[in-house]
Structure formats: structure tokens, C-alpha cells
Design a protein around this motif. Structure first.
Motif, PDB file in Angstrom:
ATOM      1  N   ALA A  64     129.869  54.958 -67.030  1.00 12.28           N
ATOM      2  CA  ALA A  64     130.635  54.235 -66.014  1.00 12.28           C
ATOM      3  C   ALA A  64     132.001  54.852 -65.748  1.00 12.28           C
ATOM      4  O   ALA A  64     132.612  54.575 -64.711  1.00 12.28           O
ATOM      5  N   ASP A  65     132.465  55.688 -66.666  1.00 12.64           N
ATOM      6  CA  ASP A  65     133.757  56.347 -66.445  1.00 12.64           C
ATOM      7  C   ASP A  65     133.683  57.190 -65.180  1.00 12.64           C
ATOM      8  O   ASP A  65     132.822  58.059 -65.048  1.00 12.64           O
ATOM      9  N   ASP A  66     134.565  56.952 -64.247  1.00 17.98           N
ATOM     10  CA  ASP A  66     134.641  57.684 -62.982  1.00 17.98           C
ATOM     11  C   ASP A  66     133.393  57.510 -62.120  1.00 17.98           C
ATOM     12  O   ASP A  66     133.124  58.337 -61.239  1.00 17.98           O
ATOM     13  N   ALA A  67     132.607  56.456 -62.369  1.00 16.17           N
ATOM     14  CA  ALA A  67     131.424  56.193 -61.546  1.00 16.17           C
ATOM     15  C   ALA A  67     131.610  54.900 -60.761  1.00 16.17           C
ATOM     16  O   ALA A  67     132.273  53.975 -61.225  1.00 16.17           O
ATOM     17  N   ASP A  68     131.012  54.854 -59.580  1.00 16.34           N
ATOM     18  CA  ASP A  68     131.055  53.630 -58.783  1.00 16.34           C
ATOM     19  C   ASP A  68     129.932  52.680 -59.164  1.00 16.34           C
ATOM     20  O   ASP A  68     130.000  51.480 -58.885  1.00 16.34           O
ATOM     21  N   ALA A  69     128.882  53.220 -59.790  1.00 12.70           N
ATOM     22  CA  ALA A  69     127.757  52.403 -60.249  1.00 12.70           C
ATOM     23  C   ALA A  69     126.968  53.184 -61.279  1.00 12.70           C
ATOM     24  O   ALA A  69     126.978  54.426 -61.286  1.00 12.70           O
ATOM     25  N   VAL A  70     126.300  52.444 -62.160  1.00 18.22           N
ATOM     26  CA  VAL A  70     125.402  53.044 -63.152  1.00 18.22           C
ATOM     27  C   VAL A  70     124.014  52.466 -62.916  1.00 18.22           C
ATOM     28  O   VAL A  70     123.847  51.248 -62.805  1.00 18.22           O
ATOM     29  N   ILE A  71     123.019  53.340 -62.829  1.00 17.67           N
ATOM     30  CA  ILE A  71     121.637  52.906 -62.656  1.00 17.67           C
ATOM     31  C   ILE A  71     120.872  53.167 -63.945  1.00 17.67           C
ATOM     32  O   ILE A  71     120.823  54.296 -64.436  1.00 17.67           O
ATOM     33  N   VAL A  72     120.306  52.101 -64.500  1.00 13.31           N
ATOM     34  CA  VAL A  72     119.472  52.207 -65.696  1.00 13.31           C
ATOM     35  C   VAL A  72     118.030  52.303 -65.217  1.00 13.31           C
ATOM     36  O   VAL A  72     117.487  51.356 -64.648  1.00 13.31           O
ATOM     37  N   THR A  73     117.411  53.448 -65.419  1.00 12.50           N
ATOM     38  CA  THR A  73     116.111  53.711 -64.815  1.00 12.50           C
ATOM     39  C   THR A  73     114.935  53.255 -65.670  1.00 12.50           C
ATOM     40  O   THR A  73     113.795  53.264 -65.202  1.00 12.50           O
ATOM     41  N   CYS A  74     115.181  52.847 -66.888  1.00 11.24           N
ATOM     42  CA  CYS A  74     114.110  52.459 -67.814  1.00 11.24           C
ATOM     43  C   CYS A  74     114.049  50.942 -67.956  1.00 11.24           C
ATOM     44  O   CYS A  74     115.005  50.308 -68.405  1.00 11.24           O
ATOM     45  N   ALA A  75     112.903  50.357 -67.586  1.00 15.16           N
ATOM     46  CA  ALA A  75     112.747  48.905 -67.672  1.00 15.16           C
ATOM     47  C   ALA A  75     112.790  48.413 -69.111  1.00 15.16           C
ATOM     48  O   ALA A  75     113.186  47.269 -69.373  1.00 15.16           O
ATOM     49  N   PRO A  90     129.551  48.317 -61.676  1.00 14.12           N
ATOM     50  CA  PRO A  90     128.251  47.664 -61.492  1.00 14.12           C
ATOM     51  C   PRO A  90     127.130  48.429 -62.202  1.00 14.12           C
ATOM     52  O   PRO A  90     127.046  49.660 -62.095  1.00 14.12           O
ATOM     53  N   VAL A  91     126.297  47.707 -62.936  1.00 14.94           N
ATOM     54  CA  VAL A  91     125.154  48.298 -63.629  1.00 14.94           C
ATOM     55  C   VAL A  91     123.888  47.750 -62.984  1.00 14.94           C
ATOM     56  O   VAL A  91     123.685  46.538 -62.926  1.00 14.94           O
ATOM     57  N   ILE A  92     123.059  48.640 -62.491  1.00 14.55           N
ATOM     58  CA  ILE A  92     121.869  48.266 -61.731  1.00 14.55           C
ATOM     59  C   ILE A  92     120.620  48.630 -62.517  1.00 14.55           C
ATOM     60  O   ILE A  92     120.450  49.788 -62.922  1.00 14.55           O
ATOM     61  N   ARG A  93     119.773  47.646 -62.738  1.00 13.89           N
ATOM     62  CA  ARG A  93     118.453  47.916 -63.323  1.00 13.89           C
ATOM     63  C   ARG A  93     117.518  48.336 -62.197  1.00 13.89           C
ATOM     64  O   ARG A  93     117.334  47.604 -61.232  1.00 13.89           O
ATOM     65  N   ALA A  94     116.906  49.499 -62.329  1.00 15.30           N
ATOM     66  CA  ALA A  94     116.039  49.997 -61.262  1.00 15.30           C
ATOM     67  C   ALA A  94     114.845  49.073 -61.029  1.00 15.30           C
ATOM     68  O   ALA A  94     114.432  48.867 -59.883  1.00 15.30           O
TER      69      ALA A  94
END
Length: 213
Positions: A64-75, A90-94
Motif C-alpha cells: 500500500a505504500d505509494d499505492a492508490d489501491a491494493v488488489i488481492v488476487t487470491c480468494a 483501499p484493499v480490493i478482493r478480486a
């Protein structure tokens, strides 16, 4: 716009990077971390383990450092991610992004979710039904015959063809929306004949990530 990704399968990096570039992002705007050890830990029943939770938190915070969003690709990491609330971005679950996209696109009409692994059928049914409730859409989760065995045997082309065929059958049988449950299935979308294209987790998650701008 900068987006970070947490993967637990090495092949998913290329899938999500392809979707991101097609969405107009540059490779320099993307950051990836591949951690199969985290998926293995959850598979060993350590999802509620405090040490694993702390490890996932640290990995995601770093991304998340220097990111606008983090996407977690593993369910598989979903329950661990959901147990942590204080994210700096923001952390987004794919998988959740895909379920939400399917519910929106369905407009209350039937949704078919295609899985390749039998052990994921029940969890996907629960997830998609949860998000489809508001629209009143029905959800059917189907296992693509032999897809996982073909995938494990290394015949990617035959596996994608099987997924595309299953999608075409679902549309022919009345599905309004077809969703590929596993990110690696995304490439099968190009093999589906007709005007409609199945939804996939990579595009759904990228769309959700871009909405955070």
C-alpha cells in the motif's frame, strides 16, 4: 494511479498485468508481490492464526505504500484480509469485485459461475449469492468438466477451450451473465463465440481499483 497486487500463484501476475495495461495503465504504475507461502498457510488451516494475520497485514501494508489501491488476487486469503480493517489504502478482493460486477450486470437475471476446482464451488456459491440478493438474480455454480485435470497436465490451450465451451453452453441455456471464478480463466473469454463475453476477476478488480481515483 498506482496499483499494487498480492498474488499467491505466479501465473496470476501476467493475467492481472495484461488486464491493467488493457485498462490504460502502464507497467511502471503496477507493483506485484507473489507469496505462495501465504496460500499454503491458509490451506494448512492457519487462516485464524495470529502470526499469519500479522504477516498478511505487513505484506499488504508494504504494498500500500505509494499505492492508490491494493488488489488481492487470491480468494484463499479473503477471510484473512477481511479480518483486518485499518488499511492505509483501499484493499480490493478480486473475487468480491467479480461477484459485485456479476450482480450489477445481471439486472436480476440468471448468473452462472464457472469453476475448475470442486473445492471452490461452495465458497463461490455463497459469495455470488450474497451479492446477487439485492438484484434478485439466481446463481448457479458449475464445475467445468475435466478443466482442472487438463490444467494440471499443462495443456493450457485445451483447458481454456473447455472453459470457453462451458461459457457458451451457459449462455445458450439462458444465463444473462457468466463469470469465470479463477483469474487464470480470463484468457478463455477471447475464445467465446458471440456478442457476450464472460466476466473475469482481473478486469472486475481493475475496474474497482480505478474507481478509487
Amino acid at each position: 494511479m498506482r496499483i499494487s497486487f498480492l498474488h499467491t500463484i505466479d501465473g496470476n501476475q501476467a493475467v492481472f498485468e495484461h488486464a491493467a495495461i488493457n485498462a490504460g495503465l502502464l507497467a511502471t504504475q503496477l507493483r506485484h508481490d507473489v507469496r505462495p507461502d501465504l496460500r499454503e498457510a491458509v490451506g494448512q488451516g492457519l487462516a485464524t492464526d495470529g502470526a499469519l494475520r500479522d504477516q498478511v497485514r505487513d505484506v499488504v501494508r508494504n504494498l500500500a505504500d505509494d499505492a492508490d489501491a491494493v488488489i488481492v488476487t487470491c480468494a484463499t486469503l479473503g477471510p484473512v484480509v477481511d479480518s483486518i480493517q485499518d488499511w492505509p489504502a483501499p484493499v480490493i478482493r478480486a473475487d468480491v469485485a467479480l461477484a459485485k460486477a456479476a450482480a450489477t450486470a445481471s439486472a436480476g437475471k440468471p448468473i452462472v459461475v464457472l469453476c475448475a476446482v470442486a473445492s471452490t464451488v461452495d465458497t463461490n456459491r455463497a459469495l455470488f449469492e450474497q451479492h446477487a440478493q439485492a438484484s434478485g438474480a439466481s446463481v448457479a455454480v458449475r464445475l467445468v468438466p475435466d478443466a482442472w485435470a487438463i490444467f494440471q497436465a499443462g495443456d493450457r490451450s485445451a483447458c481454456l477451450q473447455a472453459c470457453a465451451h462451458a461459457a457458451q453452453e451457459a449462455y445458450a441455456q439462458g444465463a444473462e451473465v457468466v463469470a469465470f471464478a479463477h483469474p487464470w480463466m480470463a484468457a478463455a473469454g477471447a475464445l467465446v463465440q458471440g456478442q457476450r463475453q464472460p466476466l473475469d476477476a482481473a478486469r472486475a478488480a481493475l475496474h474497482a481499483g480505478l474507481q478509487t481515483r
